[in-house]
Design a protein around this motif. Structure first.
Motif, mmCIF file in Angstrom:
data_model
loop_
_atom_site.group_PDB
_atom_site.id
_atom_site.type_symbol
_atom_site.label_atom_id
_atom_site.label_comp_id
_atom_site.label_asym_id
_atom_site.label_seq_id
_atom_site.Cartn_x
_atom_site.Cartn_y
_atom_site.Cartn_z
ATOM 1 N N TYR A 133 39.658 -1.824 -114.617
ATOM 2 C CA TYR A 133 38.171 -1.989 -115.110
ATOM 3 C C TYR A 133 38.280 -0.416 -116.248
ATOM 4 N N ALA A 144 32.973 0.219 -122.313
ATOM 5 C CA ALA A 144 32.484 -0.677 -121.299
ATOM 6 C C ALA A 144 31.421 -1.374 -121.345
ATOM 7 N N ILE A 152 35.447 -6.625 -122.239
ATOM 8 C CA ILE A 152 34.849 -6.671 -121.008
ATOM 9 C C ILE A 152 33.983 -7.910 -120.606
ATOM 10 N N TYR A 156 35.447 -9.460 -117.366
ATOM 11 C CA TYR A 156 34.355 -9.074 -116.088
ATOM 12 C C TYR A 156 33.064 -9.683 -116.313
ATOM 13 N N THR A 175 34.067 -3.862 -110.683
ATOM 14 C CA THR A 175 34.079 -2.964 -111.711
ATOM 15 C C THR A 175 34.332 -1.580 -110.799
#
Length: 360
Positions: A133, A144, A152, A156, A175
């Motif tokens: 991450y 992020a 991202i 994620y 993360t």
């Protein structure tokens, strides 16, 4: 025998000796001085958001460019090049005052670790940021951001995050990793490396074992990073919701690069994700390219990511983002951004908004 004037001189000597001893004590204390500081980011944005395949709505959200968090950390000098170090950090949502970056997130979900730093490297124990991450954030223009970063969002904000559409793309494990042991080497000639391991914490339980290693080389305008991550879910095949039946393990490898040409900074990432299931396996390839260009006092950020899986869903995903970030001071900036997100066979998603971010 004793003259009257000798008492003041004797008292003066005693005082001088006391002051000298006090200075020695202060000096010794200073050599082992500890420091603790409070820090964090508050970021909120407002605009419009539509998740792929869903209806859109006006939003007041937290974490347009950075997920809001607060924390305190510090270190103590132990002498001989050794230091204790710690950090305790938690996410929060400024739009509603709730803790965590999502419902069910723990209070200190960002970091909660203690460790020893030495000339030979740093060893830390506790909850710590995932190496994959952190590298994913490092080599894309939006860092992020879960609101505007194509990297991202694709890595994620996929599996199980948006229940409005089914996808088998994305990185598992979160993360940050709990129960983690991490070692970081000292930097030498622009090269540094880290390794992390998180055990299951229960006898005979392999469902939470995680391993990762990461290395970065930086020299002048050029930087390159490589990460490998392995997650083992269970000795007995299990399910991730209703998306990946019989999921047993996931491996991920990423290569990230950045290069500065005068005032322009270029970014690139390639991420390979392999998923092993009880009845077979499949993989996902993701490519990302982006840049940061100064315009006036501020910066223009642009990024595009493309991914495709060869699993049963056989989906492609394309995400593009454009933003302008204007610094009001050293700690505060305002921004405007737009992100287009399209998952095959679904209506496209769009996010448009403006926000403010301040650091303390």
């Amino acid at each position: 025998m004793f003259k009257e004037w000798t008492f003041p001189r004797t008292l003066e000597k005693i005082c001088r000796t006391g002051v000298a001893l006090a200075l020695v004590v202060v000096s010794l204390h200073a050599s082992a001085q500890s420091s603790v500081r409070l820090y964090g980011i508050v970021d909120a944005w407002t605009g419009y958001q539509r998740i792929p395949g869903n209806r859109g709505a006006a939003q007041v959200g937290g974490g347009g460019m950075s997920t809001s968090f607060w924390g305190f950390g510090g270190q103590e000098d132990l002498g001989g090049g050794y230091k204790t170090t710690f950090a305790i950090e938690g996410f929060f949502r400024p739009q509603n005052g709730q803790y965590g970056s999502f419902n069910g997130d723990s209070f200190f979900s960002r970091n909660a670790y203690v460790g020893i730093a030495s000339p030979g490297g740093t060893l830390t124990l506790g909850r710590q940021g995932s190496l994959l991450y952190l590298q994913s954030a490092q080599f894309n223009p939006f860092y992020a951001s879960f609101t505007f970063s194509p990297t991202i969002n694709q890595l994620y904000a996929g599996l199980g995050t948006y229940p409005g559409y089914a996808t088998d793309q994305g990185i598992l494990g979160g993360t940050s990793w709990s129960n983690a042991i991490q070692y970081a080497t000292p930097q030498a000639g622009g090269l540094s490396a880290r390794v992390a391991y998180a055990p299951g914490n229960q006898a005979g339980n392999d469902s939470a074992k995680k391993f990762a290693t990461q290395a970065t080389f930086s020299q002048g305008a050029f930087a390159i990073g490589a990460t490998y991550q392995y997650l083992n879910f269970s000795t007995t095949p299990g399910d991730l919701g209703n998306l990946l039946h019989g999921l047993q393990s996931q491996t991920a490898a990423q290569l990230g690069v950045s290069y500065r040409i005068r005032a322009v900074k270029l970014f690139g990432e390639y991420t390979y994700t392999g998923n092993r299931l009880a009845g077979g396996s499949f993989h996902v390839n993701m490519l990302q390219a982006g840049l940061v260009v100064p315009v006036g006092v501020g910066r223009v950020l642009a990024s595009y990511a493309y991914s495709r899986d060869d699993g049963n869903l056989n989906k492609t995903r394309q995400t593009a983002a454009l933003s302008y970030d204007y610094p009001c001071s050293l700690r505060t900036d305002v921004y405007a951004g737009y992100m287009y997100d399209h998952v095959a066979s679904l209506s496209s998603g769009n996010t448009l908004g403006v926000g403010i971010r301040t650091r303390f």
